[in-house]
Design an enzyme around this catalytic site. Structure first.
Site, PDB file in Angstrom:
ATOM      1  N   ASP A  52      50.352  35.180  55.108  1.00  0.00           N
ATOM      2  CA  ASP A  52      51.345  34.222  55.575  1.00  0.00           C
ATOM      3  C   ASP A  52      52.036  34.708  56.839  1.00  0.00           C
ATOM      4  O   ASP A  52      51.878  35.865  57.254  1.00  0.00           O
ATOM      5  CB  ASP A  52      52.395  33.986  54.480  1.00  0.00           C
ATOM      6  CG  ASP A  52      51.830  33.255  53.273  1.00  0.00           C
ATOM      7  OD1 ASP A  52      50.838  32.522  53.434  1.00  0.00           O
ATOM      8  OD2 ASP A  52      52.394  33.417  52.169  1.00  0.00           O
ATOM      9  N   TYR A 112      47.597  44.693  47.793  1.00  0.00           N
ATOM     10  CA  TYR A 112      48.762  44.459  48.644  1.00  0.00           C
ATOM     11  C   TYR A 112      49.830  45.496  48.333  1.00  0.00           C
ATOM     12  O   TYR A 112      49.973  45.945  47.190  1.00  0.00           O
ATOM     13  CB  TYR A 112      49.347  43.063  48.398  1.00  0.00           C
ATOM     14  CG  TYR A 112      48.630  41.949  49.109  1.00  0.00           C
ATOM     15  CD1 TYR A 112      49.035  41.528  50.374  1.00  0.00           C
ATOM     16  CD2 TYR A 112      47.549  41.300  48.514  1.00  0.00           C
ATOM     17  CE1 TYR A 112      48.377  40.495  51.030  1.00  0.00           C
ATOM     18  CE2 TYR A 112      46.886  40.263  49.160  1.00  0.00           C
ATOM     19  CZ  TYR A 112      47.311  39.869  50.413  1.00  0.00           C
ATOM     20  OH  TYR A 112      46.654  38.853  51.059  1.00  0.00           O
TER      21      TYR A 112
END
Length: 252
Positions: A52, A112
């Protein structure tokens, strides 16, 4: 033309995300334009995921079909690209792969990291989240340990997306202290992630860490499959795509 996996990193602060967007700078578009300029023909790149806006990557992998016949030619192209690309994007290497290898669909796991600091640090501004709340990391890890027991993560998914399933298989989720006192990293690994999933999980874990939610509450949120019951998403600037893993037989 031969297919290569491109290993790159970027600081996502200036970008609308990985994926090309109309009227907004993206990492994908920046890389495609740089490659196309050097090889003098249009080249598309496909990433392992779609980070994002504001999210960084220590390791993103993308595939592209390039006019490189040897590893030496790929190394030369890498060097030329790094001279042309802006300072917040770097290509580490290119690896030759099978002609049908796909950076997104062939990935078997992604990791992540979310970075948190309890101390104000001007040099980490925009790269870590400064927390002003006292967090109980032991409780947060107790809650995070529940995640691999579940498959459906609708409760942590962005609403109204076009994905066919909200199922993911998480293999690791835990907070770990860094060498620098007062700094922590949340590491989470899964076969795939939903849009906004990691930030929603981290934001909900913050509520566990402050005592607003109990461990049972966290479990109930997962089982409810209701995004409105989970916490708000943690800020994007402290999230990094850390690693993408592929089957070894894809590589030549």
């Amino acid at each position: 033309m031969a297919r290569f996996f491109i290993y790159l990193a970027y600081n996502g602060t200036r970008y609308s995300g990985w994926q090309t967007q109309p009227n907004a700078p993206s990492v994908q578009q920046t890389v495609e334009e740089a490659i196309s300029t050097i090889v003098r023909q249009p080249v598309g790149v496909v990433g392992a995921g779609r980070t994002d806006a504001g999210v960084h990557a220590h390791e993103m992998v993308a595939h592209a079909d390039l006019p490189c016949d040897t590893p030496a030619e790929a190394a030369t192209l890498t060097e030329r690209l790094n001279k042309l690309l802006p300072r917040d994007i770097v290509i580490y290497r290119m690896a030759p792969v099978k002609a049908d290898a796909h950076a997104r669909f062939d990935a078997i796991s992604r990791t992540y990291h979310y970075y948190l600091t309890e101390q104000k640090d001007p040099f980490m501004e925009g790269l870590m989240l400064k927390t002003y709340r006292k967090l109980d990391f032991e409780r947060m890890n107790e809650a995070a340990a529940l995640l691999p027991r579940y498959i459906d993560f609708t409760s942590f998914s962005k609403l109204h997306t076009d994905v066919k399933t909200n199922n993911c298989r998480i293999t690791e989720a835990r907070w770990m202290p860094l060498a620098q006192t007062g700094q922590w990293v949340f590491s989470i690994t899964a076969d795939r992630f939903l849009r906004n999933m990691v930030r929603a999980i981290v934001g909900t874990l913050f509520h566990v860490g402050t005592g607003k939610l109990s461990i049972t509450d966290f479990r109930d949120i997962i089982e409810s499959q209701d995004r409105s019951r989970a916490g708000s998403s943690a800020p994007a600037h402290a999230l990094y795509l850390e690693r993408v893993v592929y089957p070894s037989d894809l590589f030549l």
